[in-house]
Design an enzyme around this catalytic site. Structure first.
Site, PDB file in Angstrom:
ATOM      1  CD  GLU A   1      13.781  56.415  38.006  1.00 16.92           C
ATOM      2  OE1 GLU A   1      13.905  56.550  36.761  1.00 16.92           O
ATOM      3  OE2 GLU A   1      14.211  57.259  38.822  1.00 16.92           O
TER       4      GLU A   1
ATOM      5  CE  LYS B   1      12.143  55.677  44.226  1.00 16.18           C
ATOM      6  NZ  LYS B   1      12.455  55.974  42.792  1.00 16.18           N
TER       7      LYS B   1
ATOM      8  CG  ASP C   1      18.154  57.994  41.468  1.00 17.00           C
ATOM      9  OD1 ASP C   1      17.166  58.705  41.751  1.00 17.00           O
ATOM     10  OD2 ASP C   1      18.225  57.316  40.418  1.00 17.00           O
ATOM     11  CB  SER C   2      16.600  62.998  43.831  1.00 15.81           C
ATOM     12  OG  SER C   2      16.213  62.504  45.100  1.00 15.81           O
TER      13      SER C   2
ATOM     14  CG  ASP D   1      15.749  55.759  44.110  1.00 17.00           C
ATOM     15  OD1 ASP D   1      14.744  55.039  44.027  1.00 17.00           O
ATOM     16  OD2 ASP D   1      15.719  56.992  43.930  1.00 17.00           O
TER      17      ASP D   1
ATOM     18  CD  GLU E   1       9.221  62.148  39.855  1.00 21.85           C
ATOM     19  OE1 GLU E   1       9.839  63.237  39.817  1.00 21.85           O
ATOM     20  OE2 GLU E   1       9.781  61.058  40.059  1.00 21.85           O
TER      21      GLU E   1
END
Length: 288
Positions: free
Chosen positions: A120, A118, A49-50, A88, A187
């Site tokens: 978070e 993925k 999602d970056s 993501d 990260e």
């Protein structure tokens, strides 16, 4: 160029950890970058999602939607049909109900053709990870600096600098493993804590800014190549080429040549034969 290969599986991923064979992952967002990354032989592609920061021009990942992620994941899959693709789950798509979470996961798998998703977080998302794995969906966890929670954690800070923080990260990683996660991204975590977590887990760890002790590494395509209009140096990133400079110089030269009428040159031009000229002008057009 890498030879045709079978996509990575979660079974082979664990075997690579056991053999101490590093896993390579690159974050990519479209067809051409995915195709080049696959040709280069990476093990996994992350559609992060970056893309909100890197491709869409947002100042964070928060505005990225599930529609954005499906669109870009589908493009990446077309470019890399033989690579394990992780997509993501964007902000607030897995923090409410299991039903809502599985709805987003279904779209990324069915429409985006991802191999895994993925998420978070750690302990707080274990229920969602468990629900996804029970539904047959591989899940990659992500702890340490979690960009979707950047406002909550106080900015882009190194994680694992205190004993309490290190213990929290370990408990998050163990919770993800118990819930069925197939790997965990670490990260901006101190190297010592990343090493401790990697040794405690039976599933692979993928580091970014977590030192060389994790079971794999991930970098963003655009960071590797400085493919950005205004690149910001990052300590944990190594750039291997400066495509930004090449692109700017090349386009500037194109503009200069068009303005000076040196492009297109004769070798870039198609000529009609005499019969066509006679039908257009009634006679052969005399060269000036």
């Amino acid at each position: 160029m890498a030879a045709h290969k079978q996509p990575l599986s979660i079974v082979k991923m664990k075997q690579m950890k056991e053999k101490n064979e590093p896993i390579t992952m690159v974050t990519a967002y479209d067809y051409p970058s995915a195709a080049l990354v696959e040709e280069a032989g990476v093990d996994m592609i992350l559609v992060g999602d970056s893309l909100g920061n890197v491709v869409l021009g947002y100042d964070s990942t928060l505005p990225v939607t599930i529609d954005d992620m499906v669109y870009h994941t589908r493009a990446v899959r077309r470019g890399a049909p033989n690579t394990f693709v992780v997509a993501d789950m964007p902000f607030m798509t897995y923090n409410s109900t299991v039903s809502e979470t599985l709805s987003g996961v279904r779209r990324l798998m069915q429409e985006g053709h991802a191999n895994a998703v993925k998420m978070e977080g750690g302990v707080e998302i274990a229920l969602m990870v468990d629900a996804c794995t029970k539904a047959g969906v591989p899940v990659v966890g992500h702890i340490g600096l979690t960009p979707q929670a950047v406002h909550q954690i106080g900015g882009y800070r190194i994680q694992g600098k205190t004993r309490e923080d290190a213990e929290r990260l370990l408990q998050d990683a163990l919770a993800l493993e118990r819930a069925g996660a197939c790997a965990v991204v670490l990260e901006l975590v101190t190297e010592q804590v990343a090493e401790m977590i990697s040794k405690k887990l039976s599933i692979p760890t993928i580091g970014i800014g977590a030192g060389s002790v994790t079971d794999g590494q991930v970098l963003v395509f655009h960071d590797i190549l400085k493919y950005t209009p205004s690149y910001r140096e990052k300590r944990f990133v190594k750039t291997y080429a400066d495509l930004g400079a090449v692109i700017r110089d090349s386009v500037s030269q194109y503009v200069k040549e068009v303005k000076g009428r040196s492009f297109p040159a004769p070798e870039h031009t198609f000529r009609a034969d005499d019969q066509v000229l006679e039908s257009l002008y009634g006679h052969r057009k005399v060269e000036s």
